[in-house]
Design a protein around this motif. Structure first.
Motif, PDB file in Angstrom:
ATOM      1  N   LEU A   1       0.834  -1.208   0.000  1.00 54.86           N
ATOM      2  CA  LEU A   1       0.000   0.000   0.000  1.00 54.86           C
ATOM      3  C   LEU A   1       0.864   1.252   0.000  1.00 54.86           C
ATOM      4  N   MET A   2       1.911   1.274   0.802  1.00 50.38           N
ATOM      5  CA  MET A   2       2.791   2.439   0.869  1.00 50.38           C
ATOM      6  C   MET A   2       3.483   2.678  -0.475  1.00 50.38           C
ATOM      7  N   GLU A   3       3.923   1.630  -1.119  1.00 49.41           N
ATOM      8  CA  GLU A   3       4.561   1.775  -2.436  1.00 49.41           C
ATOM      9  C   GLU A   3       3.571   2.306  -3.467  1.00 49.41           C
ATOM     10  N   ASP A   4       2.344   1.786  -3.442  1.00 51.15           N
ATOM     11  CA  ASP A   4       1.314   2.256  -4.369  1.00 51.15           C
ATOM     12  C   ASP A   4       0.982   3.730  -4.124  1.00 51.15           C
ATOM     13  N   LEU A   5       0.872   4.102  -2.846  1.00 53.54           N
ATOM     14  CA  LEU A   5       0.560   5.495  -2.518  1.00 53.54           C
ATOM     15  C   LEU A   5       1.682   6.439  -2.953  1.00 53.54           C
ATOM     16  N   LYS A   6       2.920   6.014  -2.766  1.00 52.44           N
ATOM     17  CA  LYS A   6       4.044   6.854  -3.191  1.00 52.44           C
ATOM     18  C   LYS A   6       3.996   7.089  -4.697  1.00 52.44           C
ATOM     19  N   GLY A   7       3.695   6.053  -5.450  1.00 55.41           N
ATOM     20  CA  GLY A   7       3.586   6.188  -6.899  1.00 55.41           C
ATOM     21  C   GLY A   7       2.395   7.026  -7.311  1.00 55.41           C
ATOM     22  N   SER A   8       1.278   6.841  -6.643  1.00 52.91           N
ATOM     23  CA  SER A   8       0.064   7.592  -6.964  1.00 52.91           C
ATOM     24  C   SER A   8       0.190   9.066  -6.581  1.00 52.91           C
TER      25      SER A   8
ATOM     26  N   ASP B   1       2.644  11.083  -6.841  1.00 55.78           N
ATOM     27  CA  ASP B   1       3.287  11.862  -7.905  1.00 55.78           C
ATOM     28  C   ASP B   1       2.283  12.225  -8.998  1.00 55.78           C
ATOM     29  N   THR B   2       1.422  11.286  -9.342  1.00 58.08           N
ATOM     30  CA  THR B   2       0.422  11.517 -10.382  1.00 58.08           C
ATOM     31  C   THR B   2      -0.641  12.509  -9.907  1.00 58.08           C
ATOM     32  N   VAL B   3      -1.129  12.315  -8.695  1.00 59.25           N
ATOM     33  CA  VAL B   3      -2.185  13.175  -8.147  1.00 59.25           C
ATOM     34  C   VAL B   3      -1.659  14.594  -7.917  1.00 59.25           C
ATOM     35  N   ASN B   4      -0.376  14.725  -7.642  1.00 61.49           N
ATOM     36  CA  ASN B   4       0.217  16.014  -7.313  1.00 61.49           C
ATOM     37  C   ASN B   4       0.497  16.879  -8.545  1.00 61.49           C
ATOM     38  N   SER B   5      -0.043  16.527  -9.667  1.00 64.20           N
ATOM     39  CA  SER B   5       0.188  17.271 -10.904  1.00 64.20           C
ATOM     40  C   SER B   5      -0.900  18.319 -11.118  1.00 64.20           C
ATOM     41  N   VAL B   6      -0.524  19.582 -11.037  1.00 63.07           N
ATOM     42  CA  VAL B   6      -1.472  20.664 -11.266  1.00 63.07           C
ATOM     43  C   VAL B   6      -1.872  20.713 -12.742  1.00 63.07           C
ATOM     44  N   GLU B   7      -0.974  20.320 -13.596  1.00 60.94           N
ATOM     45  CA  GLU B   7      -1.241  20.353 -15.034  1.00 60.94           C
ATOM     46  C   GLU B   7      -2.434  19.480 -15.419  1.00 60.94           C
ATOM     47  N   ALA B   8      -2.671  18.427 -14.662  1.00 58.55           N
ATOM     48  CA  ALA B   8      -3.756  17.502 -14.991  1.00 58.55           C
ATOM     49  C   ALA B   8      -5.114  17.986 -14.489  1.00 58.55           C
ATOM     50  N   CYS B   9      -5.131  19.040 -13.703  1.00 57.65           N
ATOM     51  CA  CYS B   9      -6.399  19.553 -13.160  1.00 57.65           C
ATOM     52  C   CYS B   9      -7.235  20.192 -14.262  1.00 57.65           C
TER      53      CYS B   9
ATOM     54  N   GLY C   1      -7.363  17.189  -1.448  1.00 61.38           N
ATOM     55  CA  GLY C   1      -7.884  16.270  -0.429  1.00 61.38           C
ATOM     56  C   GLY C   1      -7.251  14.889  -0.537  1.00 61.38           C
ATOM     57  N   GLN C   2      -7.086  14.416  -1.767  1.00 58.49           N
ATOM     58  CA  GLN C   2      -6.435  13.122  -1.969  1.00 58.49           C
ATOM     59  C   GLN C   2      -5.013  13.145  -1.398  1.00 58.49           C
ATOM     60  N   LEU C   3      -4.302  14.224  -1.652  1.00 61.24           N
ATOM     61  CA  LEU C   3      -2.917  14.327  -1.176  1.00 61.24           C
ATOM     62  C   LEU C   3      -2.835  14.378   0.350  1.00 61.24           C
ATOM     63  N   VAL C   4      -3.816  15.016   0.984  1.00 63.68           N
ATOM     64  CA  VAL C   4      -3.842  15.058   2.453  1.00 63.68           C
ATOM     65  C   VAL C   4      -3.992  13.649   3.012  1.00 63.68           C
ATOM     66  N   VAL C   5      -4.911  12.882   2.442  1.00 65.77           N
ATOM     67  CA  VAL C   5      -5.130  11.504   2.896  1.00 65.77           C
ATOM     68  C   VAL C   5      -3.879  10.659   2.648  1.00 65.77           C
TER      69      VAL C   5
ATOM     70  N   LEU D   1      -1.428   8.758   5.519  1.00 65.04           N
ATOM     71  CA  LEU D   1      -1.095   7.338   5.506  1.00 65.04           C
ATOM     72  C   LEU D   1       0.408   7.108   5.367  1.00 65.04           C
ATOM     73  N   LEU D   2       1.042   7.870   4.483  1.00 63.89           N
ATOM     74  CA  LEU D   2       2.489   7.697   4.281  1.00 63.89           C
ATOM     75  C   LEU D   2       3.293   8.059   5.529  1.00 63.89           C
TER      76      LEU D   2
END
Length: 86
Positions: free
Chosen positions: A25-32, A34-42, A53-57, A61-62
């Motif tokens: 789970l920690m490895e998956d969250l670390k990978g995710s 980076d993707t969620v933290n992209s402002v360009e994708a908003c 909110g996703q990044l806070v959660v 956990l991390l």
């Protein structure tokens, strides 16, 4: 919470942190993260706040393992200080 309950509480977290599922789970969250933290994708402000909110959660956990360890150490230090004062 009694000392026994608190010890059981910390022990249950420590057992969970040793599980392969937790490590995965920690490895998956670390990978995710980076993707969620992209402002360009908003797409809009709503999407930006949703990602925030996703990044806070994810961050909670991390950082959970270190938060639990810090809380446990603080409690042990307080108990040791109380014993010294007695």
């Amino acid at each position: 919470m009694t000392d026994v309950e608190l010890e059981k509480y910390y022990r249950s977290f420590e057992e969970m942190f040793r599980l392969d599922g937790w490590k995965n789970l920690m490895e998956d969250l670390k990978g995710s993260a980076d993707t969620v933290n992209s402002v360009e994708a908003c797409q809009d402000n709503k999407d930006l706040y949703f990602r925030k909110g996703q990044l806070v959660v994810m961050a909670n956990l991390l950082n959970l393992e270190s938060q639990i360890e810090t809380a446990k150490q603080k409690q042990e230090d307080e108990e040791e200080q109380m014993e010294l004062e007695s």
